[in-house]
Design an enzyme around this catalytic site. Sequence first.
Site, PDB file in Angstrom:
ATOM      1  N   LYS A 106      59.483  -3.754  17.576  1.00  0.00           N
ATOM      2  CA  LYS A 106      58.291  -3.968  17.653  1.00  0.00           C
ATOM      3  C   LYS A 106      57.383  -3.466  16.852  1.00  0.00           C
ATOM      4  O   LYS A 106      57.546  -2.695  15.828  1.00  0.00           O
ATOM      5  CB  LYS A 106      57.768  -2.974  18.948  1.00  0.00           C
ATOM      6  CG  LYS A 106      56.619  -3.406  19.791  1.00  0.00           C
ATOM      7  CD  LYS A 106      56.925  -4.411  20.866  1.00  0.00           C
ATOM      8  CE  LYS A 106      55.990  -5.016  21.618  1.00  0.00           C
ATOM      9  NZ  LYS A 106      56.480  -5.702  22.866  1.00  0.00           N
TER      10      LYS A 106
HETATM   11  P1  NAD Z   1      47.075 -10.485  26.264  1.00  0.00           P
HETATM   12  O1  NAD Z   1      46.619  -9.571  25.279  1.00  0.00           O
HETATM   13  O2  NAD Z   1      47.217 -11.867  26.420  1.00  0.00           O
HETATM   14  O3  NAD Z   1      46.361  -9.739  27.542  1.00  0.00           O
HETATM   15  C1  NAD Z   1      46.172  -8.451  27.873  1.00  0.00           C
HETATM   16  C2  NAD Z   1      45.312  -8.374  29.360  1.00  0.00           C
HETATM   17  O4  NAD Z   1      45.161  -7.074  29.622  1.00  0.00           O
HETATM   18  C3  NAD Z   1      44.003  -9.036  29.275  1.00  0.00           C
HETATM   19  O5  NAD Z   1      43.495  -9.665  30.133  1.00  0.00           O
HETATM   20  C4  NAD Z   1      43.176  -7.717  29.102  1.00  0.00           C
HETATM   21  O6  NAD Z   1      41.768  -7.769  29.487  1.00  0.00           O
HETATM   22  C5  NAD Z   1      44.061  -6.906  29.893  1.00  0.00           C
HETATM   23  N1  NAD Z   1      43.524  -5.176  29.553  1.00  0.00           N
HETATM   24  C6  NAD Z   1      43.857  -4.690  28.508  1.00  0.00           C
HETATM   25  N2  NAD Z   1      43.377  -3.469  28.662  1.00  0.00           N
HETATM   26  C7  NAD Z   1      43.233  -3.226  29.923  1.00  0.00           C
HETATM   27  C8  NAD Z   1      42.990  -2.149  30.933  1.00  0.00           C
HETATM   28  N3  NAD Z   1      42.724  -0.862  30.383  1.00  0.00           N
HETATM   29  N4  NAD Z   1      43.010  -2.315  32.042  1.00  0.00           N
HETATM   30  C9  NAD Z   1      42.943  -3.355  32.803  1.00  0.00           C
HETATM   31  N5  NAD Z   1      43.016  -4.690  32.098  1.00  0.00           N
HETATM   32  C10 NAD Z   1      43.358  -4.405  30.566  1.00  0.00           C
HETATM   33  O7  NAD Z   1      48.568  -9.603  26.382  1.00  0.00           O
HETATM   34  P2  NAD Z   1      50.003 -10.180  27.253  1.00  0.00           P
HETATM   35  O8  NAD Z   1      50.733 -10.585  25.881  1.00  0.00           O
HETATM   36  O9  NAD Z   1      49.696 -10.652  28.293  1.00  0.00           O
HETATM   37  O10 NAD Z   1      50.736  -8.505  27.332  1.00  0.00           O
HETATM   38  C11 NAD Z   1      50.358  -7.816  28.596  1.00  0.00           C
HETATM   39  C12 NAD Z   1      51.485  -7.032  28.711  1.00  0.00           C
HETATM   40  O11 NAD Z   1      52.813  -7.689  28.834  1.00  0.00           O
HETATM   41  C13 NAD Z   1      51.618  -5.962  27.571  1.00  0.00           C
HETATM   42  O12 NAD Z   1      52.359  -4.737  28.288  1.00  0.00           O
HETATM   43  C14 NAD Z   1      52.915  -6.522  26.997  1.00  0.00           C
HETATM   44  O13 NAD Z   1      53.648  -5.539  26.078  1.00  0.00           O
HETATM   45  C15 NAD Z   1      53.838  -7.320  28.020  1.00  0.00           C
HETATM   46  N6  NAD Z   1      54.601  -8.030  27.465  1.00  0.00           N
HETATM   47  C16 NAD Z   1      54.127  -9.423  26.806  1.00  0.00           C
HETATM   48  C17 NAD Z   1      55.113 -10.389  26.613  1.00  0.00           C
HETATM   49  C18 NAD Z   1      54.532 -11.746  26.011  1.00  0.00           C
HETATM   50  O14 NAD Z   1      55.252 -12.687  25.662  1.00  0.00           O
HETATM   51  N7  NAD Z   1      53.120 -11.695  25.756  1.00  0.00           N
HETATM   52  C19 NAD Z   1      56.145 -10.417  26.908  1.00  0.00           C
HETATM   53  C20 NAD Z   1      56.633  -9.166  27.470  1.00  0.00           C
HETATM   54  C21 NAD Z   1      55.970  -8.092  27.861  1.00  0.00           C
END
Ligand code: NAD
Length: 421
Positions: A106
């Site tokens: 990561k």
């Molecule tokens: P992103 O940046 O696209 O979206 C993040 C979202 O979370 C946004 O809507 C933001 O407003 C919201 N957010 C941030 N802080 C917040 C808070 N304190 N309270 C409420 N909402 C909040 O990110 P993403 O890629 O969707 O990732 C989200 C989660 O999923 C993370 O934990 C990431 O590690 C995990 N994840 C992502 C992927 C991927 O392919 N993008 C894969 C596996 C896991």
Amino acid sequence: MSPTKTLYENVSSQFDRSADLAALDNDIRKILSRTVNEIVVNFPVRMDDNRIEMFTGYRVQHNDVLGPFKGGLRYHPSVDLDEVRALATLMTWKGALANIPFGGAKGGITFDPSKYSNAEIEGITRRFTYALGNNIGPEYDSVAPDVNTNAQIMAWILDTYLSTVSPHERHRSMHVVTGKPVELNGSAGRDKATGQGIVYVIQEWAKDNDLDLKGSTYFVQGLGNVGSWTARLLDFLGAKLVAVEDVSGAISKPGGMDLDELCHYVKEHGRAVKGYPNAEPVDHETFLKTKADVFIPAAMENQIVGSTAGLLNVRLVVEGANGPTDLEGDKILQERRIEVLPDILCNAGGVVVSYFEWLQNKRSESWDIEEVDSRLRKIMISAYARARDVVQKRSIDWRTASYVVALGRLEKVYRERGIFP
Ligand code: NAD
């Protein structure tokens, strides 16, 4: 109340508990409880007003016994070594459980991208890539999107990396990043992959638990890549979104929201749900108390903790985010008989389709969306079934069962390979 443990302490305790239960070999346990490499780089970037600002970036490589390191890149003010170490460790378990040939890594840069211009974010991305140098590479450690990073950022990393390798290497190095734009050798379906994988897992659980998804209710924290795709795909199956929270605030509508209208609003209003006129604004506690069949945390870690787990009023928690539930939260949910499908199982769709993109780049192929989806579905359903077997045979929770499967695979490979010298 904030969690008492850091994310890494939490992930380590989950590992310890599962390693005990799996009777993991002591020597292999020692290896897996540490990361292989931790790279910290401090680097200067020129800002739009000509000032130089210093940034700190990380790449942690947890384990590569199953294959090259693989993992996302996060841009967020909370990024530090502890967080990146924890997320890299989770990636190893995720790859092992999904049975794909990748290890865990990561990365992250500690800053809030919403406070920087596009040109500055490009500069930060390129300078970070340059600073990492040979610590990443298509057959060694390949990068993907995570919180606040996307296909555009992957394209900048790719372009910078390719500019630093010999011309003979360029066209066989496209898989140094995945989650690229489709026209730049990205994969069909990578954008929605994590949400799609989550929905495949929810469908399996729903079948096993007599939940008809049509007309069922759910609420989601985070409406970014993972949250919005999960919601769109559940909407398609007839499930009703009754509350959403993002960084700007929370909204509720018990009768169900019009998802197309909401997504359009969010896109037009700086990626924020705040102010959406066709739902009621609610505070964080009211949001967590939402009555629904399923809650999908898809934002940040440590959301379901000692002080909040008691508020949930659902049958199932599906961890779209990494590490949203801490140990205490887990314990409370178990006591309350709320099942939790863990991050390493249900959000693996992203790394699985990253693996497909990596394979397509290596073979100069381009798969269509049907092929990507059907292969993803098969892998997600198999991982779910492997974990379910352990849940049923050993009468344990889904998280521990998923770890037992993942650690079992890693142990087998270590036993076969042995330890050099
Ligand atoms: P992103 O940046 O696209 O979206 C993040 C979202 O979370 C946004 O809507 C933001 O407003 C919201 N957010 C941030 N802080 C917040 C808070 N304190 N309270 C409420 N909402 C909040 O990110 P993403 O890629 O969707 O990732 C989200 C989660 O999923 C993370 O934990 C990431 O590690 C995990 N994840 C992502 C992927 C991927 O392919 N993008 C894969 C596996 C896991």
